[in-house]
Design an enzyme around this catalytic site. Structure first.
Site, PDB file in Angstrom:
ATOM      1  N   LYS A  85       0.848  -1.192   0.000  1.00  0.00           N
ATOM      2  CA  LYS A  85       0.000   0.000   0.000  1.00  0.00           C
ATOM      3  C   LYS A  85       0.874   1.229   0.000  1.00  0.00           C
ATOM      4  O   LYS A  85       1.986   1.205   0.551  1.00  0.00           O
ATOM      5  CB  LYS A  85      -0.883   0.016   1.253  1.00  0.00           C
ATOM      6  CG  LYS A  85      -2.084   0.912   1.137  1.00  0.00           C
ATOM      7  CD  LYS A  85      -3.197   0.227   0.367  1.00  0.00           C
ATOM      8  CE  LYS A  85      -4.474   0.987   0.349  1.00  0.00           C
ATOM      9  NZ  LYS A  85      -5.603   0.115  -0.010  1.00  0.00           N
TER      10      LYS A  85
HETATM   11  N1  GLU Z   1      -7.153   0.362  -3.204  1.00  0.00           N
HETATM   12  C1  GLU Z   1      -7.969  -0.777  -3.442  1.00  0.00           C
HETATM   13  C2  GLU Z   1      -8.037  -1.663  -2.209  1.00  0.00           C
HETATM   14  O1  GLU Z   1      -7.859  -1.214  -1.108  1.00  0.00           O
HETATM   15  C3  GLU Z   1      -7.574  -1.513  -4.704  1.00  0.00           C
HETATM   16  C4  GLU Z   1      -6.212  -2.116  -4.713  1.00  0.00           C
HETATM   17  C5  GLU Z   1      -5.784  -2.674  -6.059  1.00  0.00           C
HETATM   18  O2  GLU Z   1      -6.606  -2.715  -6.966  1.00  0.00           O
HETATM   19  O3  GLU Z   1      -4.632  -3.074  -6.159  1.00  0.00           O
HETATM   20  O4  GLU Z   1      -8.345  -2.819  -2.273  1.00  0.00           O
END
Ligand code: GLU
Length: 476
Positions: free
Chosen positions: A107
Site C-alpha cells: 500500500k
Molecule cells: N485500493 C484498493 C483496495 O484497497 C484496490 C487495490 C488494487 O486494486 O490493487 O483494495
C-alpha cells in the site's frame, strides 16, 4: 478517528490477526513472518510550485512478498501516515489471498490534500512521487503494482503509468505497472465500478444463504432492505446505486463530510451524487431531510450499515449504540478491534473488509492480465459465440414457423441470447464468480467451526492458511 484508549489501525489489524492465528496450527515462527510488514519506504521530495519548493512525504509499504508482484492502492490524504499505510498493506495481503488474486500485499500513500492543487500541479506532484517509487522498483509490472485508493483515480494512474513508460521505454509490459487506468490508456471496462459492484455481489451472495441471513436476525432478500451508507465516494456511490436500482434496497440515509441526508422511502443516489458534485456536500439536497450530526446516523435504525469512507468510524465509543444487525465493510478497517468485539457480543454480523471490498483488486487483477496478454477480453470469442447462438435461433425460428406447432419465441429472447459477451460482461462475470466463491470459502469456516465466532475470523483463517501454504511451498 481512533480514540486514545483504542489501539492504532495497524495494531487493530494485528489484534484481529492474532485472534485468528490462535485457532490455527502454524509451524514455529510462521505467525510472526506473516504478521510483520516486510518493509516501508518513506520518501520526502520537493516540487517547485507557485514560486516555492513544497516538500511532500510519501510511503510505500510492502507487507508480504510470498507472491510477486505485490499489490495495493496509493492513497492521497492529509491523514496518511506510516501506521495507516502498513495496516492497509497487511489487509491487502489477506484480501488478495482470500480472493485468489496472485499477489502479495502492499500500500502507498502521499500526505496531501488533493483539493488544494489544480490539475497541472497534481500531475507534477504525482509524476515526481511516481519517479521516486519507480527508481526503487516500487512501481514495476513484475514487482509492485499500485492502483487507486482514497483521493486517487484513473487520472493519477494514467500519469504514473506514463511516467513508468518514459523511464522504461523498452518494457513491452510497461502498462501493467499500475491498474485502475482509464480504458483508453490500458485500463479495463468495469474497474471504476468494481469495488461497489463487489459490495453488491457480496450482499447478493449473503442473501442467497438463508442460514447466514437468519444469523443476522434478518430474513428475505435484499429487496426493500433499509440501508445506511457512509461516504458517497467512488465505492459508496456505486454500491448504493446498484443496490437501489438493481436489487430494490432502500438507501434511507447517506452520511457525508458535512452531515447526513435521510429519506425513509429511499434516496435517489444519482441525484444526490450530482448535488454533492455541485455543492460539495449533502446539505440542501431536496430529496431528503438534512441533519448536521452525520456520525449519529451510524446509530440509526436500519437493516444494513455500509461504512464506505474511512477507517475507525465505528469504535469503542459508539459500537454499543449501533443498531444495524448487518454491517458490510466497504471501507478498509471501519470497525476497530474493540468495536468488533462489542458488536459480535450484540449478535451483529459483519461482512469483513478483506472480503467485502476485494472487488477492486479482483478487477485490477483482470486489468493486469489484460495488459500482459496485450488483448482485450472477449476479442477473439465474441463474434464466434454470436454465430453459434445464431444457429440455434435460426433453428428455433424454423421450428416455430411451422403452423401446426403453436409456439413462438418470447419477446426479447433473440436479442438477449444473440449478444456475445464483451469485456464488461466478462469482467462482471469474473467478479461475481470471485465474490461468490470467496464468500463460501469464508462462510463455510464460520458455519462449521464452533470456535470461529464470526466471518472476520473465518476470513483471516482462510487467507492466513493460504499465505502460510505459499511460504511453506517456497521452503521458507
Ligand atoms: N485500493 C484498493 C483496495 O484497497 C484496490 C487495490 C488494487 O486494486 O490493487 O483494495
Amino acid at each position: 478517528m481512533h480514540r486514545a484508549s483504542e489501539p492504532s489501525f495497524r495494531e487493530s489489524v494485528d489484534l484481529m490477526f492474532a485472534r485468528a492465528v490462535k485457532l490455527m496450527d502454524l509451524p514455529p515462527g510462521m505467525e510472526e513472518k506473516i504478521r510483520v510488514c516486510n518493509s516501508t519506504y518513506t520518501v520526502r521530495f520537493g516540487v517547485k510550485l507557485r514560486g516555492a519548493i513544497h516538500t511532500f512525504t510519501g510511503y510505500r509499504a510492502v507487507h508480504s512478498e510470498h507472491m510477486e508482484p505485490v499489490k495495493g492502492g496509493i492513497r492521497y490524504a492529509t491523514s496518511v501516515n506510516q501506521d495507516e499505510v502498513e495496516a492497509l498493506a497487511a489487509l491487502m495481503t489477506y484480501k488478495c489471498a482470500l480472493v485468489d488474486a496472485p499477489y502479495g500485499g502492499s500500500k502507498g500513500g502521499l500526505c496531501i490534500d488533493p483539493r488544494q492543487w489544480d490539475e497541472d500541479e497534481m500531475e507534477r506532484i504525482t509524476r515526481r512521487f511516481a519517479y521516486e517509487l519507480i527508481k526503487r522498483d516500487l512501481i514495476d509490472p513484475a514487482q509492485n503494482v499500485p492502483a487507486p485508493d482514497m483521493g486517487t483515480g484513473e487520472r493519477e494512474m494514467a500519469w504514473m503509468a506514463d511516467q513508468y513508460q518514459r523511464m522504461h521505454t523498452t518494457d513491452i509490459n510497461g502498462r501493467a505497472c499500475v491498474t485502475g487506468k482509464p480504458v483508453n490508456a490500458g485500463g479495463i471496462q468495469g474497474r471504476t465500478e468494481a469495488t461497489g459492484r463487489g459490495i453488491q455481489y457480496a450482499l447478493q451472495e449473503f442473501f442467497r444463504n438463508p442460514g447466514d441471513v437468519k444469523a443476522a436476525g434478518l430474513s428475505g432478500t435484499l429487496d426493500d432492505k433499509a440501508v445506511i451508507l457512509q461516504g458517497l465516494g467512488n465505492v459508496g456511490y456505486h454500491a448504493a446505486l446498484f443496490l437501489s436500482t438493481e436489487d430494490g434496497a432502500r438507501i434511507v440515509c447517506v452520511i457525508e463530510r458535512d452531515g447526513a441526508v435521510s429519506n425513509p422511502d429511499g434516496l435517489d443516489i444519482d441525484a444526490l451524487r450530482a448535488h454533492i458534485v455541485e455543492t460539495g456536500g449533502v446539505k440542501g439536497f431536496a430529496g431528503g431531510a438534512y441533519t448536521e450530526d452525520g456520525s449519529a446516523q451510524l446509530e440509526a435504525d436500519c437493516d444494513i450499515l455500509v461504512p464506505a469512507a474511512l477507517e475507525g468510524v465505528i469504535h469503542m465509543g459508539n459500537a454499543a449504540n449501533v443498531k444495524a444487525p448487518l454491517i458490510i465493510e466497504a471501507a478498509n478497517g471501519p470497525v476497530t478491534a474493540g468495536a468488533d468485539e462489542i458488536l459480535r457480543d450484540k449478535g451483529c454480523v459483519i461482512i469483513p473488509d478483506m472480503y467485502a471490498n476485494a472487488g477492486g483488486v479482483t478487477v485490477s487483477y483482470f486489468e493486469w492480465v489484460k495488459n500482459l496478454s496485450h488483448i482485450r477480453f472477449g476479442r477473439m470469442q465474441r463474434r464466434q459465440e454470436e454465430t453459434r447462438h445464431q444457429l440455434i435461433v435460426d433453428e428455433l425460428e424454423r421450428i416455430s414457423s411451422d403452423a401446426s406447432i403453436n409456439w413462438t419465441l418470447s419477446d426479447g429472447f433473440k436479442d438477449k441470447y444473440l449478444r456475445g459477451a464483451g469485456e464488461l460482461e466478462l469482467v462482471r462475470s469474473g467478479l461475481d464468480d470471485t465474490m461468490r466463491g470467496a464468500y463460501n470459502d469464508m462462510a463455510e469456516v464460520w458455519r462449521t467451526r464452533d470456535d470461529v465466532p464470526d466471518l472476520r475470523t473465518a476470513a483471516y483463517l482462510v487467507s492466513i492458511g493460504k499465505v502460510a501454504a505459499s511460504y511453506k511451498a517456497k521452503g521458507l
